[in-house]
Design a protein around this motif. Structure first.
Motif, PDB file in Angstrom:
ATOM      1  N   GLN A   1       0.822  -1.210   0.000  1.00  0.00           N
ATOM      2  CA  GLN A   1       0.000   0.000   0.000  1.00  0.00           C
ATOM      3  C   GLN A   1       0.859   1.265   0.000  1.00  0.00           C
ATOM      4  N   GLY A   2       2.087   1.186   0.496  1.00  0.00           N
ATOM      5  CA  GLY A   2       2.998   2.311   0.364  1.00  0.00           C
ATOM      6  C   GLY A   2       3.378   2.555  -1.085  1.00  0.00           C
ATOM      7  N   LEU A   3       3.619   1.478  -1.840  1.00  0.00           N
ATOM      8  CA  LEU A   3       3.936   1.626  -3.265  1.00  0.00           C
ATOM      9  C   LEU A   3       2.751   2.203  -4.036  1.00  0.00           C
ATOM     10  N   VAL A   4       1.548   1.806  -3.658  1.00  0.00           N
ATOM     11  CA  VAL A   4       0.346   2.381  -4.294  1.00  0.00           C
ATOM     12  C   VAL A   4       0.277   3.881  -4.039  1.00  0.00           C
ATOM     13  N   ALA A   5       0.560   4.303  -2.802  1.00  0.00           N
ATOM     14  CA  ALA A   5       0.527   5.720  -2.468  1.00  0.00           C
ATOM     15  C   ALA A   5       1.590   6.498  -3.250  1.00  0.00           C
ATOM     16  N   CYS A   6       2.763   5.918  -3.435  1.00  0.00           N
ATOM     17  CA  CYS A   6       3.809   6.580  -4.229  1.00  0.00           C
ATOM     18  C   CYS A   6       3.331   6.800  -5.667  1.00  0.00           C
ATOM     19  N   THR A   7       2.674   5.794  -6.218  1.00  0.00           N
ATOM     20  CA  THR A   7       2.151   5.911  -7.584  1.00  0.00           C
ATOM     21  C   THR A   7       1.100   7.005  -7.684  1.00  0.00           C
ATOM     22  N   ILE A   8       0.217   7.061  -6.688  1.00  0.00           N
ATOM     23  CA  ILE A   8      -0.800   8.120  -6.667  1.00  0.00           C
ATOM     24  C   ILE A   8      -0.138   9.483  -6.570  1.00  0.00           C
ATOM     25  N   GLY A   9       0.926   9.590  -5.768  1.00  0.00           N
ATOM     26  CA  GLY A   9       1.628  10.861  -5.627  1.00  0.00           C
ATOM     27  C   GLY A   9       2.185  11.353  -6.943  1.00  0.00           C
ATOM     28  N   ILE A  10       2.747  10.451  -7.738  1.00  0.00           N
ATOM     29  CA  ILE A  10       3.276  10.847  -9.052  1.00  0.00           C
ATOM     30  C   ILE A  10       2.147  11.298  -9.965  1.00  0.00           C
ATOM     31  N   ALA A  11       1.036  10.551  -9.970  1.00  0.00           N
ATOM     32  CA  ALA A  11      -0.099  10.902 -10.834  1.00  0.00           C
ATOM     33  C   ALA A  11      -0.757  12.209 -10.415  1.00  0.00           C
ATOM     34  N   THR A  12      -0.663  12.535  -9.128  1.00  0.00           N
ATOM     35  CA  THR A  12      -1.329  13.733  -8.604  1.00  0.00           C
ATOM     36  C   THR A  12      -0.844  15.002  -9.299  1.00  0.00           C
ATOM     37  N   TYR A  13       0.423  15.060  -9.679  1.00  0.00           N
ATOM     38  CA  TYR A  13       0.968  16.279 -10.283  1.00  0.00           C
ATOM     39  C   TYR A  13       0.189  16.669 -11.533  1.00  0.00           C
ATOM     40  N   TRP A  14      -0.250  15.684 -12.305  1.00  0.00           N
ATOM     41  CA  TRP A  14      -0.993  15.979 -13.532  1.00  0.00           C
ATOM     42  C   TRP A  14      -2.509  15.899 -13.332  1.00  0.00           C
ATOM     43  N   TRP A  15      -2.939  15.215 -12.286  1.00  0.00           N
ATOM     44  CA  TRP A  15      -4.370  14.951 -12.093  1.00  0.00           C
ATOM     45  C   TRP A  15      -5.066  16.100 -11.363  1.00  0.00           C
TER      46      TRP A  15
END
Length: 486
Positions: A217-231
């Motif tokens: 779930q930490g890796l999932v949160a990291c992925t969301i963090g990267i996507a957040t910049y454009w989302w």
């Protein structure tokens, strides 16, 4: 970064006059209908882009509580030495202490740096710290991770509350905060089911079940963090700069509709004097106290529900993890229904009071019933009620203040007191009081009686202030035409 000015040459408001901000230029019926259609189309675009990612980001706090609460009924407490004294409660306490100290500077940073940079950074940091937690060996290392997580999380909730309240009219707010809650509870409930599966990986790759929970779930949160910049999107006045979002004309339309509602789209120049003067408004303390009382319950349930199911109701470890999910799925129903009613009829206080009474009923069932089924149903009522009240209280405070910096101050204040409630809530579920947990039961019931009293006091004050405003004897929130919503 300085806050940019907005081109209002084609907009139907004047930023220099609050009164003008609440009026509309003369328009023909056809023009009004066309403008209404355009505003609804833009609002739908905002819903799709903002509420979706905001729900995911706001779920990080509950994601963390879901991981650690599920892990608490595995071997984690023994492996890390957290099963001695109050060490487990201290790990929850230290997280909330860290999250109490930084909301105000973090909320200011959202305004100064912009939502894209701020939220992407803190979300990725949250995920990275969660991943690191999978590889710790002692309770002292856990406390360090919890401090870092608290700092990373401190700005997410108040920043999102500020951003959401900046994008929507007052009669639209509660449903949008409910959308955030729906995202939260889906992630939390689904996380519980995922944790159930991850616990079965214990021994794979040299990792135990609880370590797999933090890692995945930490890796999932990291992925969301990267996507957040454009989302994620920026504030309305800069929304044309967001990635594939609004045009400049659409941004002007979005800005003007909020300005007509309350005249506070454009923030005043930043200064600490401007920030600190808002702490003179007593309403902020009433809102903050309500969140303190609410989070007494939300912390005790979200962090300790699997323990209550295991120690208090006799379920096995895996069943306790699995059965902690359904109450959160159920909560989607009351939060959407109550928020829809609250927005449609501009009711805030009555909705909060009804939710509080439902929570009291749930804790009465949980604490005083003999049948396990009845007690488990009580967790449904309590969970649905406190999640519904989170949306209701957010719209309550956001509907009754004006000014961007005052919104930032209020969001930070309620977050800090929300954290203080979490500190207290982390100690009210005492494992030696199983299976009845009388301290948690009575504190939860009493806290919501106090919330009802605060709402009643606010309602009397708001009614009297609105009556004076209607007679032209006062101006509310320094904004002509503004009235409280209660």
């Amino acid at each position: 970064m300085s806050i940019k000015s907005v081109d209002t040459s084609n907009a139907c408001y004047r930023t220099t006059s609050p009164k003008a901000a609440l009026t509309v230029q003369d328009e023909s019926p056809a023009e009004l209908e066309e403008r209404s259609r355009e505003e609804k189309r833009i609002r739908f675009k905002v819903d799709i882009r903002l509420c979706t990612i905001a729900g995911l980001l706001c779920s990080l706090n509950l994601l963390d509580s879901g991981i650690i609460s599920s892990a608490s009924v595995t071997s984690m407490l023994h492996d890390l030495g957290l099963d001695h004294g109050n060490r487990y409660s201290v790990t929850i306490l230290i997280f909330t202490v860290a999250s109490v100290c930084f909301p105000l500077p973090a909320t200011i940073a959202v305004r100064m740096l912009g939502p894209r940079l701020f939220f992407s950074f803190v979300t990725f940091a949250f995920g990275l710290i969660t991943v690191c937690t999978a590889f710790i060996h002692t309770w002292k290392e856990m406390i360090l991770m919890r401090v870092l997580l608290g700092v990373a999380m401190s700005g997410i909730y108040p920043g999102l509350a500020l951003l959401i309240s900046s994008w929507y009219r007052r009669e639209e707010l509660q449903l949008r905060f409910a959308f955030l809650q729906v995202g939260e509870v889906i992630v939390l409930a689904t996380g519980g089911i995922i944790n159930f599966g991850l616990n079965h990986l214990s021994g794979r790759g040299g990792l135990k079940g609880w370590q797999w929970m933090f890692l995945v779930q930490g890796l999932v949160a990291c992925t969301i963090g990267i996507a957040t910049y454009w989302w994620i999107v920026d504030f309305p006045e800069h929304s044309d700069q967001s990635f594939y979002f609004l045009t400049k004309e659409e941004a002007r339309t979005a800005t003007s509709r909020i300005h007509r509602d309350r005249g506070d789209v454009i923030p005043a120049p930043f200064s600490w004097t401007e920030i600190l003067r808002h702490f003179q408004d007593w309403k902020i303390y009433g809102f903050a106290a309500s969140f303190f009382l609410l989070n007494l319950v939300s912390t005790s349930l979200s962090y300790f529900l699997p323990i209550i199911l295991q120690s208090g109701m006799g379920f096995s470890t895996n069943k306790a993890i699995l059965l902690s999910a359904p109450p959160y799925y159920y909560a989607i129903i009351p939060v959407i229904i109550s928020s829809r009613i609250g927005d449609k009829y501009s009711l805030r206080g009555l909705v909060i009071t009804f939710n509080s009474l439902c929570l009291i009923a749930g804790f009465v069932m949980l604490g005083f019933a003999d049948q396990v089924t009845v007690r488990y149903i009580g967790t449904y009522l309590a969970t649905g009620a406190y999640i519904s009240n989170w949306a209701a209280l957010n719209s309550y405070q956001a509907s009754n203040i004006t000014g961007q910096w005052k919104r930032a101050v209020t969001a930070a204040a309620v977050t800090a007191c929300n954290g203080l409630g979490g500190i207290a809530g982390s100690f009210i579920v005492r494992q030696h009081e199983a299976p009845r947990y009388p301290t948690a039961i009575w504190v939860s019931i009493g806290s919501h009686i106090f919330i009802i009293c605060i709402v009643a006091a606010f309602s009397v004050f708001f009614y009297l202030a609105n009556s004076k405003q209607k007679l032209g004897r006062t101006v509310i929130e320094a904004t002509d035409g503004f009235r409280y919503t209660y």
